[in-house]
Design a protein around this motif. Structure first.
Motif: not given
Length: 145
Positions: A11-22
């Protein structure tokens, strides 16, 4: 790392919309996982499932992408014929698996690969001579070509 630690790191490494969903995962889900299709799964599996539901291509998208890749197949600059044929076979398999069972005739496949190789009329006549200057009609003949 434990599954909860792996989940948090992803989750920490995700960015953008993927991070928001996670980040919509609850702390309990990050620590204990949750249910997917009635089965309890670990936190990483739950996260990946949630991202796939939101971002994975639809079946139709995969089918269209595979068909388009086949129909626009061309030889890459400096690519050997052996590499081209191997790559063409990978695309053919992708069309069969992602294309919803779509099938093209052996003749069509032969024409596509010959076009990608850039054969001229004389080479076409030489290559198709075993079939009376026609395109092969069986998988075995296609392999020979």
């Amino acid at each position: 790392m434990t599954p909860p630690q792996q989940c948090a790191a992803i989750i920490f490494r995700l960015g953008g919309a993927a991070r928001e969903v996670a980040r919509m995962m609850t702390p309990d889900e990050v620590f204990n996982g949750g249910l997917v299709n009635g089965l309890h799964v670990d936190p990483v599996t739950l996260l990946i499932h949630g991202l796939a539901v939101r971002f994975a291509p639809l079946d139709e998208e995969g089918s269209l992408r595979a068909a388009n890749e086949l129909l626009t197949f061309t030889r890459r600059q400096g690519e050997s014929i052996d590499a081209l044929i191997s790559r063409f076979e990978v695309v053919r398999v992708r069309v069969r698996t992602e294309g919803g069972g779509a099938q093209m005739s052996v003749e069509s496949m032969a024409l596509l690969v010959l076009r990608a190789c850039g054969v001229n009329q004389q080479q076409f006549m030489q290559l198709t001579q075993p079939w009376q200057n026609r395109l092969p009609t069986t998988e075995n003949d296609f392999s020979i070509l």
